[in-house]
Scaffold this active site. Structure first.
Site, PDB file in Angstrom:
ATOM      1  N   LYS A  93       0.818  -1.221   0.000  1.00 30.11           N
ATOM      2  CA  LYS A  93       0.000   0.000   0.000  1.00 30.11           C
ATOM      3  C   LYS A  93       0.845   1.260   0.000  1.00 30.11           C
ATOM      4  O   LYS A  93       0.477   2.259  -0.617  1.00 30.11           O
ATOM      5  CB  LYS A  93      -0.905   0.017   1.234  1.00 30.11           C
TER       6      LYS A  93
ATOM      7  N   LYS B  48      -4.760 -10.154  -7.295  1.00 28.98           N
ATOM      8  CA  LYS B  48      -5.954 -10.292  -6.463  1.00 28.98           C
ATOM      9  C   LYS B  48      -7.073  -9.388  -6.987  1.00 28.98           C
ATOM     10  O   LYS B  48      -6.804  -8.271  -7.430  1.00 28.98           O
ATOM     11  CB  LYS B  48      -5.559  -9.871  -5.035  1.00 28.98           C
TER      12      LYS B  48
ATOM     13  N   LYS C  88     -10.753  -3.667  -4.974  1.00 28.96           N
ATOM     14  CA  LYS C  88     -11.516  -2.453  -5.275  1.00 28.96           C
ATOM     15  C   LYS C  88     -10.602  -1.341  -5.772  1.00 28.96           C
ATOM     16  O   LYS C  88     -11.062  -0.376  -6.372  1.00 28.96           O
ATOM     17  CB  LYS C  88     -12.341  -1.997  -4.065  1.00 28.96           C
TER      18      LYS C  88
HETATM   19  P1  TYM Z   1     -10.366  -5.489   3.500  1.00 25.71           P
HETATM   20  O1  TYM Z   1     -11.350  -4.409   3.738  1.00 25.71           O
HETATM   21  O2  TYM Z   1      -9.245  -5.254   2.567  1.00 25.71           O
HETATM   22  O3  TYM Z   1     -11.079  -6.802   3.019  1.00 25.71           O
HETATM   23  C1  TYM Z   1     -12.153  -7.337   3.756  1.00 25.71           C
HETATM   24  C2  TYM Z   1     -12.193  -8.838   3.694  1.00 25.71           C
HETATM   25  O4  TYM Z   1     -12.309  -9.284   2.341  1.00 25.71           O
HETATM   26  C3  TYM Z   1     -11.293 -10.230   2.060  1.00 25.71           C
HETATM   27  N1  TYM Z   1     -10.897 -10.079   0.655  1.00 25.71           N
HETATM   28  C4  TYM Z   1     -10.786 -11.101  -0.197  1.00 25.71           C
HETATM   29  N2  TYM Z   1     -11.002 -12.415  -0.047  1.00 25.71           N
HETATM   30  C5  TYM Z   1     -10.814 -13.200  -1.138  1.00 25.71           C
HETATM   31  N3  TYM Z   1     -10.425 -12.717  -2.334  1.00 25.71           N
HETATM   32  C6  TYM Z   1     -10.197 -11.404  -2.533  1.00 25.71           C
HETATM   33  N4  TYM Z   1      -9.830 -10.939  -3.724  1.00 25.71           N
HETATM   34  C7  TYM Z   1     -10.381 -10.522  -1.429  1.00 25.71           C
HETATM   35  N5  TYM Z   1     -10.262  -9.176  -1.267  1.00 25.71           N
HETATM   36  C8  TYM Z   1     -10.574  -8.932   0.014  1.00 25.71           C
HETATM   37  C9  TYM Z   1     -10.159  -9.855   3.002  1.00 25.71           C
HETATM   38  O5  TYM Z   1      -9.283 -10.936   3.194  1.00 25.71           O
HETATM   39  C10 TYM Z   1     -10.911  -9.487   4.246  1.00 25.71           C
HETATM   40  O6  TYM Z   1     -11.259 -10.643   4.990  1.00 25.71           O
HETATM   41  N6  TYM Z   1      -7.408  -5.539   7.458  1.00 25.71           N
HETATM   42  C11 TYM Z   1      -8.728  -5.933   7.019  1.00 25.71           C
HETATM   43  C12 TYM Z   1      -9.848  -5.281   7.800  1.00 25.71           C
HETATM   44  C13 TYM Z   1      -9.789  -5.495   9.273  1.00 25.71           C
HETATM   45  C14 TYM Z   1     -10.023  -6.726   9.944  1.00 25.71           C
HETATM   46  C15 TYM Z   1      -9.903  -6.426  11.336  1.00 25.71           C
HETATM   47  C16 TYM Z   1     -10.323  -8.012   9.517  1.00 25.71           C
HETATM   48  C17 TYM Z   1      -9.527  -4.566  10.219  1.00 25.71           C
HETATM   49  N7  TYM Z   1      -9.599  -5.123  11.470  1.00 25.71           N
HETATM   50  C18 TYM Z   1     -10.067  -7.416  12.286  1.00 25.71           C
HETATM   51  C19 TYM Z   1     -10.490  -8.994  10.481  1.00 25.71           C
HETATM   52  C20 TYM Z   1     -10.369  -8.684  11.854  1.00 25.71           C
HETATM   53  C21 TYM Z   1      -8.835  -5.522   5.558  1.00 25.71           C
HETATM   54  O7  TYM Z   1      -8.106  -4.736   5.064  1.00 25.71           O
HETATM   55  O8  TYM Z   1      -9.827  -6.014   4.918  1.00 25.71           O
END
Ligand code: TYM
Length: 339
Positions: free
Chosen positions: A118, A201, A204
């Site tokens: 990032k 991957k 968004k």
């Molecule tokens: P974020 O917002 O990037 O993504 C949210 C969730 O979606 C999953 N994900 C995917 N799974 C499969 N294939 C993909 N292409 C894909 N893109 C996204 C992510 O693995 C995630 O589960 N750091 C986290 C947010 C967070 C969090 C937490 C998660 C903050 N605190 C505590 C769990 C527990 C994040 O950036 O997710």
């Protein structure tokens, strides 16, 4: 030291930093719904404090937080069964996050691949919050003594760090207070890939809208994107082994399996030998059937933002009731006077 057995509790979160993709749905939200139905206590968060580690326009952030809540509910999360809330309404996250900033080490953070991705080449100009992001994520999870965290594969390293933070805290203070959390990275679609490039991957933030299916896409758009998805010239294999060197084919089969609640092997038993010209229309029908009702329901929910805000307020009250006693006990362990 007596070993504390923590009752099972599920926590997960998604950043309201843009539209929801099929990756978020299959890798996370759909799994959240499964866990909600398993009878374990479940908390699902819109992590707005994480979102602002990169610039967010305030009006967009507000809109995206509500839209994410609408996505959760439209996909099957029930505010009566799961605690749904946005992170900033429960200040214990930020407070425990600070303590974890003092537990986690610089070296741990520097190894985080998501920060490197990032921040890119211009790491000096990244926010301090982006660097410390994983410590706040550990706080999100541990402030509820959560035991299980459903996520996609890209979050694995952050969950390992969460375990390291819990272990170090327990060790430093000679307590057995924070649980060592289990990541739950399961199913056929833990890593949904871009429709244009099977090595990237689905995200968004990809500049190409054709690379992803958005949860707000209508039936026609979904169909167009799947029809245009990159593939190879061969027929589909009958066994998963045959997908090894075929990332685009593997991705479409994984998506089919996850949408249809089937294993990859079961899908290939049915479609092995078919050309993409036959398989893609099957995937279009399935995706439209499963996703269009969600996008319609999201749009309906978005017509009543006050109702969404009410649900988030109520979820926050319930979340605070769990988090605050754990925060007080943490302050006590650390040696802060509470008078
Ligand atoms: P974020 O917002 O990037 O993504 C949210 C969730 O979606 C999953 N994900 C995917 N799974 C499969 N294939 C993909 N292409 C894909 N893109 C996204 C992510 O693995 C995630 O589960 N750091 C986290 C947010 C967070 C969090 C937490 C998660 C903050 N605190 C505590 C769990 C527990 C994040 O950036 O997710």
């Amino acid at each position: 030291m007596t070993e504390v057995v923590h009752t099972p509790r599920v926590f997960s979160g998604i950043q309201p930093s843009g539209g929801l993709t099929l990756g978020n749905y299959l890798g996370a939200i759909k799994r959240f719904v499964d866990m909600q139905e398993s009878g374990i206590e479940t908390l699902y968060c819109m992590v707005d404090l994480h979102a602002i580690t990169v610039w967010q326009d305030p009006a967009d952030l507000r809109h995206n937080t509500r839209e994410l809540a609408a996505g959760y509910i439209a996909a099957g999360l029930d505010p009566a069964k799961s605690i749904l809330f946005n992170q900033s309404q429960v200040s214990a996250h930020a407070e425990l996050g600070w303590i974890f900033n003092c537990v986690a080490r610089m070296g741990w953070m520097k190894r985080m691949t998501q920060f490197k991705d990032k921040a890119g080449k211009n790491a000096e100009n990244a926010s301090l919050g982006l660097f410390g992001y994983p410590a706040l994520m550990a706080a999100d999870i541990l402030i509820y003594h959560s035991t299980h965290v459903p996520v996609g594969e890209d979050q694995k390293q952050h969950l390992e760090l969460t375990r390291d933070v819990a272990t170090k805290f327990n060790h430093d203070f000679g307590v057995d207070f924070f649980p060592i959390t289990e990541p739950v990275i399961e199913g056929a679609a833990t890593r949904v890939m871009s429709l244009r490039d099977g090595s990237k991957k689905m995200s968004k933030s990809d500049p190409s809208d054709a690379s992803r299916i958005n949860m707000t896409d209508d039936a026609e758009t979904i169909a167009k994107k799947i029809r245009k998805a990159k593939t190879d010239p061969d027929a589909l294999p009958s066994e998963a082994d045959g997908l090894k060197e075929r990332p685009e084919a593997r991705n479409l089969v994984n998506i089919f399996a996850a949408l249809n609640d089937q294993s990859v092997d079961a899908v290939l038993t049915d479609v092995g030998g078919k050309q993409f010209s036959e398989f893609k229309p099957m995937l279009v029908d399935l995706a439209v059937e499963k996703l269009s009702s969600i996008s319609t329901e999201m749009a309906r929910l978005m017509n009543d933002p006050a109702e969404i805000d009410r649900i988030l307020g109520e979820g926050s009250n319930r979340a605070r009731a769990i988090a605050n006693p754990i925060l007080q006990k943490t302050y006590d362990i650390v040696g802060m006077i509470r008078s």
